[in-house]
Design an enzyme around this catalytic site. Structure first.
Site, PDB file in Angstrom:
ATOM      1  N   ASP A  10       0.861  -1.178   0.000  1.00 45.97           N
ATOM      2  CA  ASP A  10       0.000   0.000   0.000  1.00 45.97           C
ATOM      3  C   ASP A  10       0.894   1.224   0.000  1.00 45.97           C
ATOM      4  OD1 ASP A  10      -2.285   1.642   0.164  1.00 45.97           O
ATOM      5  OD2 ASP A  10      -2.257   1.611   2.344  1.00 45.97           O
ATOM      6  N   SER A  11       0.291   2.376  -0.305  1.00 49.33           N
ATOM      7  CA  SER A  11       1.047   3.624  -0.277  1.00 49.33           C
ATOM      8  C   SER A  11       1.489   3.981   1.135  1.00 49.33           C
ATOM      9  CB  SER A  11       0.192   4.755  -0.850  1.00 49.33           C
ATOM     10  OG  SER A  11      -0.987   4.908  -0.092  1.00 49.33           O
ATOM     11  N   TYR A  42      -0.346   8.463  -2.161  1.00 48.62           N
ATOM     12  CA  TYR A  42      -0.241   8.395  -3.613  1.00 48.62           C
ATOM     13  C   TYR A  42      -1.368   9.181  -4.286  1.00 48.62           C
ATOM     14  CZ  TYR A  42       3.112   4.430  -3.537  1.00 48.62           C
ATOM     15  OH  TYR A  42       4.199   3.621  -3.359  1.00 48.62           O
ATOM     16  N   GLY A  43      -2.500   9.297  -3.623  1.00 51.06           N
ATOM     17  CA  GLY A  43      -3.718   9.810  -4.244  1.00 51.06           C
ATOM     18  C   GLY A  43      -3.598  11.119  -4.991  1.00 51.06           C
ATOM     19  N   CYS A  73      -4.502  -1.089  -2.110  1.00 54.29           N
ATOM     20  CA  CYS A  73      -4.490   0.356  -2.288  1.00 54.29           C
ATOM     21  C   CYS A  73      -5.437   0.706  -3.427  1.00 54.29           C
ATOM     22  CB  CYS A  73      -3.068   0.819  -2.617  1.00 54.29           C
ATOM     23  SG  CYS A  73      -2.907   2.578  -2.972  1.00 54.29           S
ATOM     24  N   THR A  75      -5.818   3.570  -4.904  1.00 57.47           N
ATOM     25  CA  THR A  75      -5.153   4.405  -5.900  1.00 57.47           C
ATOM     26  C   THR A  75      -4.369   3.564  -6.894  1.00 57.47           C
ATOM     27  OG1 THR A  75      -5.004   6.258  -4.352  1.00 57.47           O
ATOM     28  CG2 THR A  75      -3.494   6.270  -6.224  1.00 57.47           C
ATOM     29  N   GLU A 152      -3.625   8.122   9.077  1.00 54.99           N
ATOM     30  CA  GLU A 152      -2.200   7.898   9.326  1.00 54.99           C
ATOM     31  C   GLU A 152      -1.738   8.598  10.603  1.00 54.99           C
ATOM     32  OE1 GLU A 152       0.370   6.323   7.501  1.00 54.99           O
ATOM     33  OE2 GLU A 152      -1.011   5.423   6.055  1.00 54.99           O
ATOM     34  N   CYS A 186     -10.726   3.164  -0.371  1.00 54.53           N
ATOM     35  CA  CYS A 186      -9.326   3.253   0.058  1.00 54.53           C
ATOM     36  C   CYS A 186      -9.208   2.405   1.307  1.00 54.53           C
ATOM     37  CB  CYS A 186      -8.953   4.709   0.349  1.00 54.53           C
ATOM     38  SG  CYS A 186      -7.312   4.927   1.096  1.00 54.53           S
ATOM     39  N   THR A 187      -8.138   1.614   1.420  1.00 53.43           N
ATOM     40  CA  THR A 187      -8.025   0.695   2.551  1.00 53.43           C
ATOM     41  C   THR A 187      -7.749   1.400   3.878  1.00 53.43           C
ATOM     42  OG1 THR A 187      -5.742   0.267   1.820  1.00 53.43           O
ATOM     43  CG2 THR A 187      -7.417  -1.381   1.266  1.00 53.43           C
ATOM     44  N   HIS A 188      -7.494   2.720   3.834  1.00 54.41           N
ATOM     45  CA  HIS A 188      -7.432   3.481   5.086  1.00 54.41           C
ATOM     46  C   HIS A 188      -8.824   3.705   5.678  1.00 54.41           C
ATOM     47  CE1 HIS A 188      -3.412   4.513   3.617  1.00 54.41           C
ATOM     48  NE2 HIS A 188      -3.132   5.035   4.790  1.00 54.41           N
TER      49      HIS A 188
END
Length: 271
Positions: A10-11, A42-43, A73, A75, A152, A186-188
């Site tokens: 992932d980013s 990355y987005g 990810c 993105t 994050e 988004c996996t976040h």
């Protein structure tokens, strides 16, 4: 049986939500995870930069002798060329397909929301798949660039006033459009699922791409004869591109009771 590890990247660290699901589904599989913490997010970046970063991430995982690669990810999954992914020496999956299929199955009124990074929304990848799966579908898409840095930086506690304010700012228009299904693209974003769900209301089904892709990966390993055959004892090794300082706290945030494993910093530019 194939005892090589599964590769996940992932980013940043949002992809750990997918690793958490893999650990629960496949406790006997070894996993190698790379989080590009030095270049997250990355987005907002351009397509060429995202593809360049993805190639480096993939090459690193291949150097660890993985048997399967999951791009956890949205993105990357929206941007990395499918024809290039098909030429990789191991099977590869992104998160778009499984989430789109689940959203198509879940919607009752044919109105589906998609939230993600600017690159994911700009790509139109979810919209393209949904239009194939749901004739006449109405799609309400919204870029939510602040969600990744919020997650994050740990702004995920239920009721956090900053996060609630940004959720309201981003999602009021989406909610008011009458959607009954929302893809957390988004996996976040699953770390914000409770607050997003509270805001959207009980009538809206939330789709978690990381969870669904983990399920699809487990099935693919069996179908392709790549499962390790072990029922437990699997390990996870973590690699990041920035300092691992504070990683343990972040790992617990994203993985909960599945946390645990060694972390190492690498120079991703060398791959």
């Amino acid at each position: 049986m194939d005892t090589r590890p599964i590769g996940v990247f992932d980013s940043g660290l949002g992809g750990l939500t997918a690793v958490r699901q893999l650990r629960r589904l496949l406790p006997g599989e070894d996993i190698v995870y790379f989080g590009d913490t030095g270049r997250v997010p990355y987005g907002p970046r351009g397509r060429d930069t995202i593809v360049q970063y993805t190639r480096q991430d993939v090459h690193f995982l291949l150097s660890r002798n993985v048997k399967f690669i999951m791009a956890a990810c949205g993105t990357v999954s929206s941007t990395y060329p499918l024809e290039e992914a098909a030429r990789l020496p191991v099977p590869y999956t992104g998160v778009i397909g499984a989430a789109s299929r689940a959203a198509a199955d879940a919607t009752r009124n044919g109105c589906i929301g998609v939230i993600g990074t600017p690159a994911t929304i700009r790509s139109g990848s979810y919209a393209a798949q949904l239009r194939q799966l749901v004739p006449g579908v109405r799609i309400v898409a919204k870029a939510c660039p602040m969600f990744v840095p919020l997650v994050e930086n740990g702004y995920v506690n239920d009721g956090n006033p900053v996060t609630r304010l940004i959720i309201e700012e981003y999602l009021t228009q989406v909610r008011d459009a009458g959607i009954d299904t929302l893809i957390l693209g988004c996996t976040h974003y699953p770390l914000l699922k409770k607050m997003i769900g509270d805001f959207m209301g009980d009538s809206v089904t939330l789709i978690d791409p990381g969870k669904l892709t983990a399920i699809a990966t487990a099935r693919a390993l069996e179908d392709l004869g790549l499962a390790s055959g072990h029922r437990d004892g699997g390990t996870v090794r973590f690699f990041v591109s920035d300092t691992p300082e504070g990683f343990d706290e972040q790992e617990r945030l994203f993985m909960g009771d599945c946390a645990g494993g060694d972390v190492e910093q690498i120079a991703i530019e060398n791959y």
